[in-house]
Design an enzyme around this catalytic site. Sequence first.
Site, PDB file in Angstrom:
ATOM      1  CG  ASP A  68      -1.907   1.093   1.278  1.00  0.00           C
ATOM      2  OD1 ASP A  68      -1.853   1.968   0.401  1.00  0.00           O
ATOM      3  OD2 ASP A  68      -2.752   1.083   2.166  1.00  0.00           O
ATOM      4  NE  ARG A 106       0.620   2.556   8.046  1.00  0.00           N
ATOM      5  CZ  ARG A 106      -0.708   2.661   8.016  1.00  0.00           C
ATOM      6  NH1 ARG A 106      -1.290   3.716   8.586  1.00  0.00           N
ATOM      7  NH2 ARG A 106      -1.444   1.725   7.450  1.00  0.00           N
ATOM      8  CD  GLN A 109      -5.014  -1.101   9.406  1.00  0.00           C
ATOM      9  OE1 GLN A 109      -4.945   0.044   9.837  1.00  0.00           O
ATOM     10  NE2 GLN A 109      -5.226  -1.340   8.130  1.00  0.00           N
ATOM     11  CG  ASP A 148     -11.099   8.266   6.479  1.00  0.00           C
ATOM     12  OD1 ASP A 148     -10.860   7.191   5.898  1.00  0.00           O
ATOM     13  OD2 ASP A 148     -10.346   9.260   6.430  1.00  0.00           O
ATOM     14  CD  GLU A 170      -8.785   7.608   9.520  1.00  0.00           C
ATOM     15  OE1 GLU A 170      -8.402   6.562   8.952  1.00  0.00           O
ATOM     16  OE2 GLU A 170      -8.305   8.734   9.278  1.00  0.00           O
ATOM     17  CB  SER A 216      -9.521   4.218   6.186  1.00  0.00           C
ATOM     18  OG  SER A 216      -9.545   4.692   4.856  1.00  0.00           O
TER      19      SER A 216
END
Length: 350
Positions: free
Chosen positions: A70, A125, A140, A251, A264, A267
């Site tokens: 991604d 990340r 997640q 979202d 959030e 998504s």
Amino acid sequence: FILYFSKLLRSDLMNNIVIPEGYSSDLNIIETQKAIKEIKDFFETNLANELNLTRVSAPLFVKKNTGINDNLSGTESPVSFSLSEIENFEQLEIVQSLAKWKRIALKNYGISVGEGIYTDMNAIRPCETLDNIHSIYVDQWDWERVIKNEDRNEKFLTDIVKKIFNVFKRTDEYLSRRFLNYKKSLPEKVFFISTQELEDMFPNDTPKEREHKIARAKKAVFITKIGNVLNSGNKHDTRSPDYDDWNLNGDLIFWNPILNSSLELSSMGIRVNKEILLNQLKLSGNEDRKTLNYHKMLLNDELPFTIGGGIGQSRICMFFLQKAHIGEVQSSFWPYEMLKICKENKINLL
């Protein structure tokens, strides 16, 4: 100089961290760990049942230059490394999400329409700015479900969002029975609004400020159509051009009363078909991706139509346990000064 630098670093971190006035968690560290497992077990089971999903194993890394990883907003750099010389120094990347891998998996596993898969996605990340809700470690549930071509519409997306919101509602209700001092915070229904409607409503605000305002007003909101340029000439947010259809995504955002801000939690979107992929690659200036393996499979009609997304595991635990910092429910790296600031304010990072 060292004292000055230390003060400067502390000042920068204080700008990134929100310290709720009078904050104190109802649960200690070991009670929190037990509650995290309860929440994850309950939510995962209900999510799988609601969307008809089967749990599968997923990779931590994929081959570089295949198009499978991604690209997120396109600015983040995935962690990469080389394999041994036996494999000619094959380049691998830690996944940033599994948006495209899942679609290939659905094909390989022969999953039927109306069924899907989910998995635990773990990522690194390193480009994240660390604060109350951001960590360099991402955990997640990534899920993906096979749909029909005629399901590629707003109503189908809306129905799936409502199903997922029902899982959040049931979790909220479960915790209200499980913990004496638990305060339910979710509304009866999730509110839907597009990015253009949101811009029209708050034309003088930034996208993040708009999210705060609509989340404060509605408590739970699904903001649709993320990726395209709005009437102002700006985007609400960026999205990679090769997984979500920018007109059929969004979202899921809740109002977080502890931090007094929007949060959030998920998504998701209906994935691109061949025509949408070509259009979004052109709009984003990424037409060179058409030569990558994943994109060639999609352009050759080798992949099923799907809908999918990700739901932050640590974020839902943070939200439901009413924690002030994601580090209270997730073990990650935090700068020394952040650890010190949080400890001084009764925020116990793992």
